[in-house]
Motif scaffolding. Structure first.
Motif, PDB file in Angstrom:
ATOM      1  N   GLY A   1       0.773  -1.218   0.000  1.00 20.48           N
ATOM      2  CA  GLY A   1       0.000   0.000   0.000  1.00 20.48           C
ATOM      3  C   GLY A   1       0.809   1.275   0.000  1.00 20.48           C
ATOM      4  N   SER A   2       1.996   1.285  -0.565  1.00 18.44           N
ATOM      5  CA  SER A   2       2.743   2.544  -0.628  1.00 18.44           C
ATOM      6  C   SER A   2       2.036   3.486  -1.590  1.00 18.44           C
ATOM      7  N   PRO A   3       2.199   4.777  -1.411  1.00 20.79           N
ATOM      8  CA  PRO A   3       1.504   5.731  -2.295  1.00 20.79           C
ATOM      9  C   PRO A   3       1.817   5.498  -3.773  1.00 20.79           C
ATOM     10  N   ALA A   4       3.058   5.197  -4.090  1.00 22.30           N
ATOM     11  CA  ALA A   4       3.412   4.984  -5.495  1.00 22.30           C
ATOM     12  C   ALA A   4       2.738   3.737  -6.045  1.00 22.30           C
ATOM     13  N   ALA A   5       2.687   2.645  -5.245  1.00 18.29           N
ATOM     14  CA  ALA A   5       2.056   1.409  -5.707  1.00 18.29           C
ATOM     15  C   ALA A   5       0.566   1.597  -5.884  1.00 18.29           C
ATOM     16  N   GLU A   6      -0.070   2.313  -4.950  1.00 20.24           N
ATOM     17  CA  GLU A   6      -1.509   2.544  -5.059  1.00 20.24           C
ATOM     18  C   GLU A   6      -1.851   3.412  -6.260  1.00 20.24           C
ATOM     19  N   ALA A   7      -0.960   4.309  -6.627  1.00 20.70           N
ATOM     20  CA  ALA A   7      -1.207   5.173  -7.779  1.00 20.70           C
ATOM     21  C   ALA A   7      -0.885   4.461  -9.099  1.00 20.70           C
ATOM     22  N   GLY A   8      -0.430   3.211  -9.010  1.00 17.99           N
ATOM     23  CA  GLY A   8      -0.086   2.478 -10.230  1.00 17.99           C
ATOM     24  C   GLY A   8       1.328   2.755 -10.703  1.00 17.99           C
ATOM     25  N   ASN A   9       2.085   3.494  -9.915  1.00 23.53           N
ATOM     26  CA  ASN A   9       3.475   3.811 -10.279  1.00 23.53           C
ATOM     27  C   ASN A   9       4.425   2.956  -9.457  1.00 23.53           C
ATOM     28  N   TRP A  10       4.258   1.644  -9.490  1.00 24.51           N
ATOM     29  CA  TRP A  10       5.081   0.743  -8.693  1.00 24.51           C
ATOM     30  C   TRP A  10       6.569   0.930  -8.953  1.00 24.51           C
ATOM     31  N   TYR A  11       6.905   1.334 -10.156  1.00 25.97           N
ATOM     32  CA  TYR A  11       8.303   1.516 -10.527  1.00 25.97           C
ATOM     33  C   TYR A  11       8.925   2.741  -9.854  1.00 25.97           C
ATOM     34  N   ALA A  12       8.098   3.625  -9.273  1.00 26.12           N
ATOM     35  CA  ALA A  12       8.608   4.831  -8.623  1.00 26.12           C
ATOM     36  C   ALA A  12       9.058   4.556  -7.194  1.00 26.12           C
ATOM     37  N   ASN A  13       8.788   3.353  -6.670  1.00 22.84           N
ATOM     38  CA  ASN A  13       9.204   3.014  -5.314  1.00 22.84           C
ATOM     39  C   ASN A  13      10.709   2.818  -5.244  1.00 22.84           C
ATOM     40  N   SER A  14      11.259   3.169  -4.131  1.00 19.90           N
ATOM     41  CA  SER A  14      12.684   2.918  -3.903  1.00 19.90           C
ATOM     42  C   SER A  14      12.867   1.439  -3.583  1.00 19.90           C
ATOM     43  N   PRO A  15      14.056   0.901  -3.779  1.00 21.60           N
ATOM     44  CA  PRO A  15      14.293  -0.511  -3.419  1.00 21.60           C
ATOM     45  C   PRO A  15      13.981  -0.790  -1.950  1.00 21.60           C
ATOM     46  N   GLU A  16      14.266   0.157  -1.077  1.00 23.02           N
ATOM     47  CA  GLU A  16      13.977  -0.025   0.341  1.00 23.02           C
ATOM     48  C   GLU A  16      12.477  -0.144   0.584  1.00 23.02           C
ATOM     49  N   ASP A  17      11.663   0.691  -0.106  1.00 20.68           N
ATOM     50  CA  ASP A  17      10.205   0.616   0.036  1.00 20.68           C
ATOM     51  C   ASP A  17       9.674  -0.727  -0.455  1.00 20.68           C
ATOM     52  N   VAL A  18      10.222  -1.209  -1.543  1.00 19.46           N
ATOM     53  CA  VAL A  18       9.781  -2.504  -2.076  1.00 19.46           C
ATOM     54  C   VAL A  18      10.126  -3.609  -1.096  1.00 19.46           C
ATOM     55  N   ALA A  19      11.358  -3.605  -0.578  1.00 23.00           N
ATOM     56  CA  ALA A  19      11.770  -4.631   0.388  1.00 23.00           C
ATOM     57  C   ALA A  19      10.888  -4.583   1.627  1.00 23.00           C
ATOM     58  N   ALA A  20      10.567  -3.389   2.104  1.00 21.50           N
ATOM     59  CA  ALA A  20       9.706  -3.257   3.282  1.00 21.50           C
ATOM     60  C   ALA A  20       8.294  -3.741   2.982  1.00 21.50           C
ATOM     61  N   ALA A  21       7.764  -3.416   1.809  1.00 21.83           N
ATOM     62  CA  ALA A  21       6.407  -3.838   1.444  1.00 21.83           C
ATOM     63  C   ALA A  21       6.288  -5.356   1.389  1.00 21.83           C
ATOM     64  N   PHE A  22       7.357  -6.045   0.995  1.00 23.71           N
ATOM     65  CA  PHE A  22       7.338  -7.500   0.903  1.00 23.71           C
ATOM     66  C   PHE A  22       7.955  -8.161   2.135  1.00 23.71           C
ATOM     67  N   ALA A  23       8.342  -7.366   3.127  1.00 25.88           N
ATOM     68  CA  ALA A  23       8.959  -7.872   4.358  1.00 25.88           C
ATOM     69  C   ALA A  23      10.143  -8.769   4.039  1.00 25.88           C
ATOM     70  N   VAL A  24      11.043  -8.263   3.240  1.00 25.26           N
ATOM     71  CA  VAL A  24      12.220  -9.013   2.815  1.00 25.26           C
ATOM     72  C   VAL A  24      13.457  -8.203   3.159  1.00 25.26           C
ATOM     73  N   ASP A  25      14.472  -8.884   3.687  1.00 24.45           N
ATOM     74  CA  ASP A  25      15.757  -8.241   3.925  1.00 24.45           C
ATOM     75  C   ASP A  25      16.584  -8.419   2.650  1.00 24.45           C
ATOM     76  N   PRO A  26      16.915  -7.330   1.916  1.00 23.77           N
ATOM     77  CA  PRO A  26      17.660  -7.469   0.660  1.00 23.77           C
ATOM     78  C   PRO A  26      18.997  -8.182   0.824  1.00 23.77           C
ATOM     79  N   ALA A  27      19.605  -8.110   1.995  1.00 23.21           N
ATOM     80  CA  ALA A  27      20.890  -8.775   2.210  1.00 23.21           C
ATOM     81  C   ALA A  27      20.723 -10.290   2.325  1.00 23.21           C
ATOM     82  N   VAL A  28      19.529 -10.748   2.735  1.00 23.72           N
ATOM     83  CA  VAL A  28      19.299 -12.168   2.957  1.00 23.72           C
ATOM     84  C   VAL A  28      18.440 -12.768   1.848  1.00 23.72           C
ATOM     85  N   GLY A  29      17.429 -12.042   1.404  1.00 18.69           N
ATOM     86  CA  GLY A  29      16.509 -12.546   0.385  1.00 18.69           C
ATOM     87  C   GLY A  29      15.376 -13.318   1.002  1.00 18.69           C
ATOM     88  N   LEU A  30      14.599 -14.019   0.202  1.00 12.60           N
ATOM     89  CA  LEU A  30      13.474 -14.815   0.681  1.00 12.60           C
ATOM     90  C   LEU A  30      13.975 -16.092   1.336  1.00 12.60           C
TER      91      LEU A  30
END
Length: 170
Positions: free
Chosen positions: A7-36
């Motif tokens: 539910g980030s503002p960019a994702a809700e507006a249909g601009n998913w590509y405007a999210n920062s990598p940190e926002d994407v990782a937080a939205a999916f509850a993933v640690d980029p250093a560890v992965g899924l």
């Protein structure tokens, strides 16, 4: 989606590509250093579908050939060949061009060669295809494009043969 909301503002507006990598990782509850985790990675395809783009159907050859004629430039190649054939055929009302004498003109022979080379370049080279907006043709499709240029002189020669048999003077 498990582990976070999209539910980030960019994702809700249909601009998913405007999210920062940190926002994407937080939205999916993933640690980029560890992965899924292995378990989460294993359940993802069953929940979200395969991690692959859908395969596109190849375009049928006849469609590619017809698409070639949407722009004006590819129409000029067979037309230019027909004009060359007409120039050869117009030398005589009844005399055939299917003799060596029909090709005595160096200028005419050079013009026909240049027209053929240009037709090949326009339909077969990437530079001209991008420049003129044409699509590549395989040998079979190119042969079909030459049918009108070959049919015209054949019909013309048939007409001259009929004229000769009826007794017209060459």
């Amino acid at each position: 989606m498990e582990g976070g909301d999209r539910g980030s503002p960019a994702a809700e507006a249909g601009n998913w590509y405007a999210n920062s990598p940190e926002d994407v990782a937080a939205a999916f509850a993933v640690d980029p250093a560890v992965g899924l985790s292995a378990a989460r990675a294993a359940e993802s395809p069953s929940r979200d579908g395969p991690n692959a783009l859908p395969e596109e159907k190849p375009e049928p050859g006849r469609r590619r050939c017809l698409d070639q004629y949407r722009s004006y430039m590819p129409r000029l190649a067979p037309a230019a060949a027909q004009i060359a054939a007409a120039a050869l055929e117009c030398r005589s009302e009844t005399g055939t061009v299917l003799t060596t004498a029909g090709f005595d003109s160096k200028q005419m022979n050079l013009a026909m060669l240049v027209e053929f080379v240009l037709a090949v370049l326009v339909t077969q080279t990437d530079v001209f295809q991008r420049l003129l907006g044409t699509t590549p043709l395989d040998l079979r499709q190119f042969a079909w494009a030459l049918v009108p240029a070959v049919a015209l002189p054949a019909l013309w020669e048939l007409g001259k043969l009929i004229a000769r048999r009826r007794g017209h003077v060459a």
